[in-house]
Scaffold this active site. Structure first.
Site, PDB file in Angstrom:
ATOM      1  N   HIS A 219      -7.762  -0.590  -9.085  1.00  0.00           N
ATOM      2  CA  HIS A 219      -6.951   0.434  -9.770  1.00  0.00           C
ATOM      3  C   HIS A 219      -7.325   1.787  -9.165  1.00  0.00           C
ATOM      4  CE1 HIS A 219      -4.717   2.513 -12.730  1.00  0.00           C
ATOM      5  NE2 HIS A 219      -5.480   2.362 -13.804  1.00  0.00           N
ATOM      6  N   HIS A 259       1.256  -3.075  -5.081  1.00  0.00           N
ATOM      7  CA  HIS A 259       1.372  -2.539  -6.446  1.00  0.00           C
ATOM      8  C   HIS A 259       2.031  -3.577  -7.327  1.00  0.00           C
ATOM      9  CE1 HIS A 259       2.301   0.242  -9.703  1.00  0.00           C
ATOM     10  NE2 HIS A 259       1.411   1.042  -9.153  1.00  0.00           N
ATOM     11  N   ASP A 313      -2.596   5.734  -3.584  1.00  0.00           N
ATOM     12  CA  ASP A 313      -3.979   5.961  -3.158  1.00  0.00           C
ATOM     13  C   ASP A 313      -4.159   5.967  -1.643  1.00  0.00           C
ATOM     14  OD1 ASP A 313      -4.786   6.066  -5.803  1.00  0.00           O
ATOM     15  OD2 ASP A 313      -5.136   3.907  -5.915  1.00  0.00           O
TER      16      ASP A 313
HETATM   17  N1  ACO Z   1      -3.713  -6.493   0.938  1.00  0.00           N
HETATM   18  C1  ACO Z   1      -3.524  -7.783   1.249  1.00  0.00           C
HETATM   19  N2  ACO Z   1      -2.851  -8.659   0.475  1.00  0.00           N
HETATM   20  C2  ACO Z   1      -2.349  -8.197  -0.685  1.00  0.00           C
HETATM   21  C3  ACO Z   1      -2.502  -6.854  -1.074  1.00  0.00           C
HETATM   22  C4  ACO Z   1      -3.213  -5.992  -0.205  1.00  0.00           C
HETATM   23  N3  ACO Z   1      -3.407  -4.715  -0.529  1.00  0.00           N
HETATM   24  N4  ACO Z   1      -1.910  -6.685  -2.267  1.00  0.00           N
HETATM   25  C5  ACO Z   1      -1.419  -7.859  -2.628  1.00  0.00           C
HETATM   26  N5  ACO Z   1      -1.677  -8.782  -1.668  1.00  0.00           N
HETATM   27  C6  ACO Z   1      -1.291 -10.197  -1.680  1.00  0.00           C
HETATM   28  C7  ACO Z   1      -2.325 -11.053  -2.386  1.00  0.00           C
HETATM   29  O1  ACO Z   1      -3.319 -11.515  -1.515  1.00  0.00           O
HETATM   30  C8  ACO Z   1      -1.477 -12.150  -2.954  1.00  0.00           C
HETATM   31  O2  ACO Z   1      -1.183 -13.051  -1.895  1.00  0.00           O
HETATM   32  P1  ACO Z   1      -1.014 -14.624  -2.187  1.00  0.00           P
HETATM   33  O3  ACO Z   1       0.147 -14.735  -3.125  1.00  0.00           O
HETATM   34  O4  ACO Z   1      -0.764 -15.188  -0.831  1.00  0.00           O
HETATM   35  O5  ACO Z   1      -2.304 -15.060  -2.796  1.00  0.00           O
HETATM   36  C9  ACO Z   1      -0.175 -11.467  -3.318  1.00  0.00           C
HETATM   37  O6  ACO Z   1      -0.108 -10.323  -2.455  1.00  0.00           O
HETATM   38  C10 ACO Z   1      -0.109 -11.017  -4.764  1.00  0.00           C
HETATM   39  O7  ACO Z   1      -1.301 -10.289  -5.067  1.00  0.00           O
HETATM   40  P2  ACO Z   1      -1.820 -10.011  -6.552  1.00  0.00           P
HETATM   41  O8  ACO Z   1      -3.148  -9.367  -6.476  1.00  0.00           O
HETATM   42  O9  ACO Z   1      -1.672 -11.248  -7.389  1.00  0.00           O
HETATM   43  O10 ACO Z   1      -0.688  -9.055  -7.047  1.00  0.00           O
HETATM   44  P3  ACO Z   1      -0.809  -7.880  -8.034  1.00  0.00           P
HETATM   45  O11 ACO Z   1       0.512  -7.617  -8.586  1.00  0.00           O
HETATM   46  O12 ACO Z   1      -1.908  -8.088  -9.030  1.00  0.00           O
HETATM   47  O13 ACO Z   1      -1.251  -6.722  -7.005  1.00  0.00           O
HETATM   48  C11 ACO Z   1      -2.757  -4.940  -6.696  1.00  0.00           C
HETATM   49  C12 ACO Z   1      -1.455  -5.442  -7.327  1.00  0.00           C
HETATM   50  C13 ACO Z   1      -3.950  -5.473  -7.506  1.00  0.00           C
HETATM   51  C14 ACO Z   1      -2.740  -3.423  -6.764  1.00  0.00           C
HETATM   52  C15 ACO Z   1      -2.890  -5.420  -5.222  1.00  0.00           C
HETATM   53  O14 ACO Z   1      -1.754  -5.036  -4.480  1.00  0.00           O
HETATM   54  C16 ACO Z   1      -4.151  -4.916  -4.532  1.00  0.00           C
HETATM   55  O15 ACO Z   1      -5.229  -5.505  -4.701  1.00  0.00           O
HETATM   56  N6  ACO Z   1      -4.056  -3.781  -3.756  1.00  0.00           N
HETATM   57  C17 ACO Z   1      -5.198  -3.197  -3.107  1.00  0.00           C
HETATM   58  C18 ACO Z   1      -5.931  -2.266  -4.070  1.00  0.00           C
HETATM   59  C19 ACO Z   1      -5.128  -1.019  -4.369  1.00  0.00           C
HETATM   60  O16 ACO Z   1      -4.653  -0.343  -3.471  1.00  0.00           O
HETATM   61  N7  ACO Z   1      -5.033  -0.681  -5.665  1.00  0.00           N
HETATM   62  C20 ACO Z   1      -4.340   0.527  -6.117  1.00  0.00           C
HETATM   63  C21 ACO Z   1      -3.121   0.181  -6.904  1.00  0.00           C
HETATM   64  S1  ACO Z   1      -2.248   1.629  -7.364  1.00  0.00           S
HETATM   65  C22 ACO Z   1      -3.167   2.320  -8.593  1.00  0.00           C
HETATM   66  O17 ACO Z   1      -3.844   1.679  -9.318  1.00  0.00           O
HETATM   67  C23 ACO Z   1      -3.149   3.743  -8.724  1.00  0.00           C
END
Ligand code: ACO
Length: 379
Positions: A219, A259, A313
Site C-alpha cells: 500500500h 492497482h 507511487d
Molecule cells: N508486479 C508484478 N506482478 C504484479 C504486480 C506487480 N506490481 N501487480 C500485480 N501483479 C500480478 C500478480 O503477480 C498476480 O499475477 P498472477 O495472477 O499470475 O498470480 C496478478 O497480477 C494479480 O495480483 P494481485 O496481487 O492478486 O492483485 P491485486 O489486485 O491485489 O494487486 C497490488 C494490487 C497489491 C497493488 C499489486 O498490484 C502490487 O503488489 N503492486 C506492487 C506494490 C504497489 O505498487 N503498491 C501500491 C498500490 S497503490 C497505493 O496503495 C497507493
C-alpha cells in the site's frame, strides 16, 4: 463450502460522496471534480481539504477561517514531541507518526459530535503536519521544529523541515502532492481506520489504525519501495538486465505498478511524473528519474496487457527527493500519510455520522469438528 471474498475484493463497505474512480478509464474524481482539473486550476491543498471535510468548496472567508483552525493544531504539546524523539533515530517515520497520534488518543477528550468533529479534523491536519515535521527531522538527526502559522500548509511544512525558504516551484509541488494523495476511496488504510471507528473508538485511534495499514509495502509503503527499487538498479544502463533478472523471472514485484481498481494508468502517476519533470531533478534524483522512465516502458510492455500500469507511487518518490527529502526511514510514506489523513477523517465522519454500524464480518470455519480435549499429560 461457503465462499469468502478474498481481500474483500468488490465488497462495498460504505457509500461515499467523497471520491470515485473509473478504474477502466483511469479517471479519479474528488466530489465530482477531476483530479487533473483541480491540479491545473492551481487549487490550494487547504481548499481541497475543506472540500473533503465540509462537502463543498470554501468561500475566501471560509478558507481563511479553516486555515486558522489548521494552524491551531501546529503547536503540538511536548509529550507528543517526546513520543517521537524518545525513539531511536533509525525508526520508521510512519511508526513515529503512529506514536504521536497515539499520544493524542491517550490525552485528547475526543467524542464523536457533529457540532465539533469538523473543527477537530481541521486541527488534526495541523497536528499531523507538525508531527510529520518532527518525525522527519528526528530521523535526519535534527532538533524538533513545529510549523509556523504564517504561510500556506505546503510552505510552512517545507520551511519547518528544511530550515530554509522554499522556492515557489517547490511549494507548488508540495501543495500538489498533498492534493494527489488526499483520498482514494477505501483502500486498506481507510478500511482499517473505519474498522476502528466503527467500534466508536476516537478519531486519533482511527488514524493510528490507518497509519499501520498504510505502512505496508503493498500500500503506502510502495512510495518508498518504488524509489528504493530505482536506487537498487543504480544506473539507467542496468535497467534491462535488472528487469529480466528480477521481474520477468517472477522473483520480485515491480513496485509502483499495479492497482486493485485501476486497470490502466493511474491518473495521479501521470501528474506526479509531470511534477518530477518540472522540478528538474538533479544528482541522485535525476538518475532515479532516468531509471524510472526506462522501467516504466519495460513494465508496460510486460504487464500492460494484464492491466498492470504505473500507480501513484511510481514517480512520487522522485518528486519528494527533488524537494530535498532523503530516501530513508520510510519518509516518503510518512509524506503520503500527511496528505491522506484528511481523506481518512472525511470517511470516518461520513461513516460515523450517517451510516454507522459496527464492522463485524464473519469467517467461514474450516477447522476440525467437535473432539475430546486431552489434558497435557495424555497428549
Ligand atoms: N508486479 C508484478 N506482478 C504484479 C504486480 C506487480 N506490481 N501487480 C500485480 N501483479 C500480478 C500478480 O503477480 C498476480 O499475477 P498472477 O495472477 O499470475 O498470480 C496478478 O497480477 C494479480 O495480483 P494481485 O496481487 O492478486 O492483485 P491485486 O489486485 O491485489 O494487486 C497490488 C494490487 C497489491 C497493488 C499489486 O498490484 C502490487 O503488489 N503492486 C506492487 C506494490 C504497489 O505498487 N503498491 C501500491 C498500490 S497503490 C497505493 O496503495 C497507493
Amino acid at each position: 463450502m461457503e465462499s469468502i471474498s478474498k481481500g474483500l475484493e468488490n465488497v462495498n463497505i460504505k457509500w461515499t460522496r467523497l471520491t470515485t474512480i473509473d478504474g477502466q478509464k483511469g479517471i479519479l474524481w474528488y466530489m465530482g471534480y477531476r483530479i487533473e482539473d483541480i491540479i491545473n486550476a492551481k487549487a490550494s491543498a487547504e481548499e481541497i481539504q475543506y472540500l473533503f471535510i465540509y462537502g463543498q468548496l470554501p468561500t475566501k472567508q471560509q478558507l481563511d477561517d479553516f486555515k486558522k483552525k489548521i494552524q491551531e493544531g501546529y503547536n503540538i504539546p511536548d509529550y507528543s514531541v517526546k513520543s517521537i524523539t524518545n525513539l531511536p533515530r533509525s525508526a520508521d517515520s510512519v511508526a513515529l507518526q503512529m506514536n504521536a497520534m497515539a499520544s493524542f488518543a491517550a490525552t485528547e477528550k475526543f467524542t464523536w459530535n457533529k457540532q465539533t468533529d469538523r473543527d477537530y479534523a481541521a486541527r488534526i491536519i495541523g497536528q499531523m503536519a507538525s508531527v510529520t515535521s518532527v518525525a522527519i527531522r528526528h530521523v535526519l538527526g535534527k532538533q524538533p521544529k513545529l510549523l509556523e502559522p504564517s504561510d500556506s500548509l505546503a510552505k510552512s511544512f517545507l520551511k519547518a523541515v528544511f530550515d530554509r525558504e522554499p522556492s515557489e516551484k517547490e511549494v507548488e509541488a508540495m501543495n500538489d502532492a498533498l492534493i494527489l494523495y488526499l483520498d482514494h476511496e477505501v483502500p486498506a488504510s481507510t478500511t482499517a481506520g473505519l474498522v476502528v471507528v466503527s467500534a466508536l473508538a476516537d478519531i486519533y485511534s482511527g488514524i493510528v489504525g490507518a497509519l499501520a495499514a498504510l505502512k505496508g509495502p503493498l500500500h503506502g509503503g510502495a512510495a518508498e519501495a518504488a524509489a528504493m527499487q530505482f536506487l537498487e538498479i543504480g544506473d539507467p544502463s542496468k535497467v534491462e538486465s535488472w528487469f529480466a533478472e528480477n521481474i520477468k523471472s517472477g522473483k520480485k514485484r515491480l513496485m509502483g505498478f499495479g492497482h486493485r481498481v485501476y486497470k490502466t494508468y493511474d491518473p495521479r502517476a501521470k501528474i506526479f511524473k509531470k511534477l518530477a519533470q518540472e522540478l528538474n531533478p538533479q544528482g541522485q534524483a535525476k538518475t532515479l528519474y532516468e531509471i524510472a522512465e526506462k522501467l516504466e516502458t519495460l513494465g508496460i510492455n510486460e504487464f500492460g496487457p494484464k492491466g498492470i500500469y504505473p500507480n501513484t507511487d511510481f514517480y512520487s518518490g522522485i518528486v519528494y527527493m527533488s524537494l530535498g527529502f532523503p530516501l530513508q526511514n520510510n519518509i516518503y510514506t510518512a509524506l503520503f500519510a500527511l496528505s491522506r489523513v484528511t481523506g481518512w477523517m472525511a470517511h470516518f465522519l461520513e461513516y460515523v455520522e450517517e451510516q454507522h454500524r459496527l464492522i463485524r464480518p464473519r469467517a467461514v470455519y474450516v477447522g476440525p469438528s467437535e473432539r475430546p480435549f486431552l489434558p497435557i499429560d495424555k497428549r
